[in-house]
Design an enzyme around this catalytic site. Structure first.
Site, PDB file in Angstrom:
ATOM      1  N   SER A 424       0.881  -1.124   0.120  1.00 56.97           N
ATOM      2  CA  SER A 424       0.001  -0.099  -0.075  1.00 56.97           C
ATOM      3  C   SER A 424       0.743   1.141   0.070  1.00 56.97           C
ATOM      4  O   SER A 424       2.106   1.439   0.847  1.00 56.97           O
ATOM      5  CB  SER A 424      -0.968  -0.093   1.231  1.00 56.97           C
ATOM      6  OG  SER A 424      -0.061  -0.012   2.420  1.00 56.97           O
ATOM      7  N   HIS A 685       5.776   2.324  11.065  1.00 58.65           N
ATOM      8  CA  HIS A 685       4.771   2.882  12.226  1.00 58.65           C
ATOM      9  C   HIS A 685       4.952   4.189  12.577  1.00 58.65           C
ATOM     10  O   HIS A 685       4.262   4.832  13.141  1.00 58.65           O
ATOM     11  CB  HIS A 685       4.541   1.784  13.152  1.00 58.65           C
ATOM     12  CG  HIS A 685       4.121   0.312  12.655  1.00 58.65           C
ATOM     13  ND1 HIS A 685       4.893  -0.398  12.140  1.00 58.65           N
ATOM     14  CD2 HIS A 685       2.688  -0.087  12.291  1.00 58.65           C
ATOM     15  CE1 HIS A 685       4.209  -1.422  11.865  1.00 58.65           C
ATOM     16  NE2 HIS A 685       3.145  -1.140  11.826  1.00 58.65           N
TER      17      HIS A 685
HETATM   18  N1  GLN Z   1      -0.097  -5.463   1.155  1.00 55.45           N
HETATM   19  C1  GLN Z   1      -0.570  -4.715   2.536  1.00 55.45           C
HETATM   20  C2  GLN Z   1      -0.245  -3.404   2.692  1.00 55.45           C
HETATM   21  O1  GLN Z   1       0.784  -3.054   2.220  1.00 55.45           O
HETATM   22  C3  GLN Z   1      -0.145  -5.499   3.755  1.00 55.45           C
HETATM   23  C4  GLN Z   1      -0.695  -5.203   5.020  1.00 55.45           C
HETATM   24  C5  GLN Z   1      -0.264  -5.933   6.436  1.00 55.45           C
HETATM   25  O2  GLN Z   1       0.624  -6.589   6.322  1.00 55.45           O
HETATM   26  N2  GLN Z   1      -0.973  -5.591   7.263  1.00 55.45           N
HETATM   27  O3  GLN Z   1      -1.165  -2.638   3.266  1.00 55.45           O
END
Ligand code: GLN
Ligand code: ZN
Length: 765
Positions: A424, A685
């Site tokens: 994402s 994060h």
């Molecule tokens: N592909 C998802 C993203 O990049 C993975 C999210 C996750 O691992 N929680 O948002």
């Protein structure tokens, strides 16, 4: 007359009111007294929703988390929060969330971790040899008085001393049980205060009884409850999240006034306890599933329970098997589900109605007992053969990793230390607005398509500029990695208000898997194809894995869980193969929740892992050797499941490492992890931007731990919670660091005749 009660009610409110109130307080829009007023309304509404029960839980409501509440109740507030010169309420939020950007406080939040095998997270209590405790019961006593004033019979809920200590982290590695003798008198004092306020029963939660306990902790149960009987309240020792097994004998002889068990997990526990129950002891059977959303089969329950009712009379209590915290508030709010599905559902409010029905049926002497029907119990326990035969050729890639790696290198032509992201990109308010408008039909399908394509175009362009090697389309069309697929798969429904608290103000809305799961049509191929059409670099297809879809949904319980996993796996397998046909060379199948489904008991883990792994393999193994399969997991505890991670046989795994400071990589190193691996080189994060030097340094360290040719360079999770400037700056440093490391390598290496670097062993950077 059997009695009914509840172990805990959803705190978040029918419309996530708690979230709203908390966030307003945190952003300074309302003050503490307004927060108090708003949450009091919520609590009173919760009591009202439970007015038909014989006993209502009090103290189960929480502003953030009930374990953190317990730490405050017991006066176990770490010094770093107390010395900030802020109110107790703000110390509480500081412990829960850390300091906000605006505040002058600097204290790291307490750790947060998963609550047993649920998707709820609690704040881990901190203890060490010097920890002192002091009872701080005002809040609980106020709530008790308030409930009584409203005409309810309150049954305060407290976390028992053993579960509290067990779940705490001992910051100096000392024996946690050393605090027992300090805690016991505090609990007795609390019980006496409650009794003085007219409380008859206290629910003492000891959920660790559903886990494997060693002899020392089992003995501590006898020791503790022998002493706690001095208090003036009747104690309902409460176990949930599973059957008692070897802890049954521990529990059976304890001098408590009542026992609550998860009777759905193993109905035989109820029979065994019946045999040992003292003449005045209460047996509370958890017979309504607090972990799932399906209506109870009340008739079958009545037939099962009536012998108990006849024998025990008012000493039989009935309840959900655990707190209703883990289910949404009420089905009534749902407008978009089919009539048939709505009819199958029971959320918290409906579950209480079921208890009322059970009570009246059981207390009606006209019952004629037919032969007991087979009950559909907790779907998380039953298994059939699906995905359990280990040598099914559909689970295995055509060739071994070594052969695949060659084919993939040839096809993909990636540099050493290839850079990529997890999927994402920032979810801007513009994106959220467009998705909402499309959903509410204020934006036409073709305008929506144009909008998403523009997002993809921008995203690809930026990644090209940054110089990343493997690109992604950015996931602008997805609100959530599970809900997106839930919306598209047949047999799965998405609710409007089915929110369940994950932690603090954060909620998730698990889809409902209610029928045979099938893929109606391709779910991601058009976006992936479009993205790939814009660039020569490989674009990763991006899917959520079957086990994660399963573990983050409410799953039908009329068939075995592994059978549902197989259906999901087949649906994802079709999507994987369609992506491959569309020219997508790399496909990532995220299994963020694979570990979450691990059963609490050691003895149950192997079977889960077998079918969970086979589900992943079934989903991913149907591609050619030169199609590269990635998987991603965003946690750091791998040491106990590393063998299973190897068996997944993903060509590349990307994982969280930034926060766990490389310790987890030791596990990968010592087991000789055979495939490629992308240990996250920075923590997404945090809004802080990692410098190029920091990342280079980390890559150096990684190259000493893992074979260089197996190493990928990526952040530790998706970037959707970051802003564009944050994402760009961090990725730019990441790519630069990777390039610098490659250069260092070139300078150090023998080059072959074509001038390219051959990396065979693990050279040092
Ligand atoms: N592909 C998802 C993203 O990049 C993975 C999210 C996750 O691992 N929680 O948002
Ligand atoms: Zn992640």
């Amino acid at each position: 007359m059997a009695k009914i009660h509840n172990l805990g009610f959803p705190r978040i409110g029918p419309n996530r009111e708690l979230k709203q109130s908390l966030e307003s307080y945190w952003s300074g829009d309302i003050d503490a007294s307004e927060l108090d007023k708003q949450t009091e309304t919520l609590r009173l509404n919760n009591l009202k929703a439970q007015e038909n029960l014989d006993y209502v839980p009090v103290g189960d409501f929480s502003l953030y988390d009930h374990i953190l509440d317990t730490s405050f109740l017991l006066g176990n507030i770490p010094l770093r929060f107390r010395e900030q010169g802020i109110s107790e309420l703000d110390q509480y939020f500081l412990a829960a969330r850390g300091a906000s950007d605006q505040s002058n406080c600097c204290a790291a939040a307490s750790e947060m971790t998963k609550w047993f095998d649920t998707n709820y997270h609690y704040i881990v209590p901190e203890i060490n040899t010097n920890t002192s405790f002091a009872l701080n019961s005002k809040k609980l006593l106020d709530e008790v008085r308030q409930a009584r004033a409203q005409g309810f019979e309150p049954k305060p809920v407290v976390v028992g001393p053993l579960s509290y200590l067990y779940l705490a982290s001992s910051t100096d590695q000392t024996d946690k049980l050393q605090h027992l003798d300090t805690l016991i008198p505090l609990y007795i004092k609390l019980f006496n205060q409650l009794a003085a306020n007219g409380v008859e029963w206290v629910q003492v939660d000891e959920p660790i009884l559903a886990t494997d306990l060693c002899g020392q902790w089992k003995m501590a149960f006898k020791y503790t409850y022998e002493k706690l009987k001095q208090g003036n309240c009747k104690l309902l020792l409460t176990s949930y999240f599973g059957d008692l097994r070897d802890n049954l004998t521990t529990v059976a002889g304890l001098p408590v006034a009542g026992l609550h068990i998860d009777a759905l997990a193993n109905p035989e526990d109820a029979d065994q306890l019946m045999a040992t129950l003292a003449p005045d002891q209460v047996l509370s059977l958890g017979v309504i599933d607090g972990r799932n959303v399906w209506r109870a089969q009340t008739q079958a329950l009545v037939e099962w329970l009536s012998p108990y009712a006849q024998q025990l009379g008012p000493r039989l209590w009935l309840a959900p098997n655990c707190s209703l915290l883990h289910v949404p508030y009420s089905v009534e709010a749902e407008q978009n589900l089919t009539h048939t599905l709505t009819h199958k559902l029971a959320f918290a409010v409906q579950k209480l109605d079921e208890l009322v029905v059970l009570r009246s049926e059981l207390n009606n002497p006209q019952i004629n007992i037919k032969s007991p029907k087979q009950l559909h119990r907790n779907g998380h326990t039953g298994h059939n053969q699906a995905l359990l035969d280990s040598d099914n050729s559909r689970y295995a890639r055509r060739s071994t990793f070594v052969t695949r790696r060659e084919a993939q290198r040839h096809k993909l032509q990636l540099p050493v230390l290839p850079t990529t992201t997890i999927g994402s990109f920032p979810q801007t308010s513009e994106i959220r607005r467009a998705r909402a408008a499309f959903k509410q039909e204020n934006l036409s399908a073709s305008d929506y398509q144009d909008f998403i394509e523009r997002q993809i175009r921008d995203c690809i362009e930026i990644q090209e500029e940054l110089g990343l090697d493997v690109l992604v389309h950015g996931e602008a069309e997805r609100n959530d990695m599970v809900e997106y697929f839930g919306n598209l798969l047949e047999g799965v429904a998405v609710t409007q208000f089915g929110w369940v608290q994950s932690y603090g103000s954060r909620c998730v809305k698990p889809p409902l898997i209610y029928n045979q799961v099938r893929r109606r049509e391709a779910m991601t191929v058009a976006w992936a194809r479009y993205a790939q059409s814009l660039t020569d670099k490989p674009v990763k297809g991006m899917l959520t894995g079957p086990v994660t879809l399963l573990n983050w949904s409410f799953v039908r319980n009329d068939i075995a869980l592994n059978e549902v996993a197989e259906q999901l796996a087949l649906a994802i397998r079709e999507e994987v193969q369609d992506l491959e046909r569309a020219g997508i060379r790399i496909i990532q199948v995220d299994e963020a929740a694979l570990r979450e489904g691990l059963p609490l008991r050691e003895a149950d883990k192997a079977q889960y892992m077998t079918w969970a792994l086979n589900a992943f393999k079934l989903a991913t193994a149907g591609v050619a050797d030169d199609t590269q399969i990635h998987t991603h997991m965003c946690y750091s505890e791998f040491s106990d499941i590393i063998d299973e991670i190897i068996k997944m046989d993903a060509d590349v795994i990307t994982i969280e490492t930034a926060r766990s400071h490389l310790t987890l990589l030791e596990a990968f190193k010592s087991c000789g992890y055979p495939n490629d691996i992308g240990p996250g080189v920075y923590d997404i994060h945090s809004p802080a931007c990692p410098s190029k030097a920091q990342i280079s340094d980390l890559i150096h360290k990684l190259s000493n731990l893992l074979p260089l040719e197996a190493l990928w360079i990526n952040p530790d999770c998706g970037l959707k919670t970051r802003t564009w400037p944050e994402a760009r700056a961090a990725l730019s440093n990441m790519v630069e660091a990777a390039k610098a490391c490659r250069q260092a390598l070139v300078n150090n290496q023998i080059q072959d005749s074509e001038g390219s670097v051959t990396v065979t062993a693990s050279p040092s950077l």
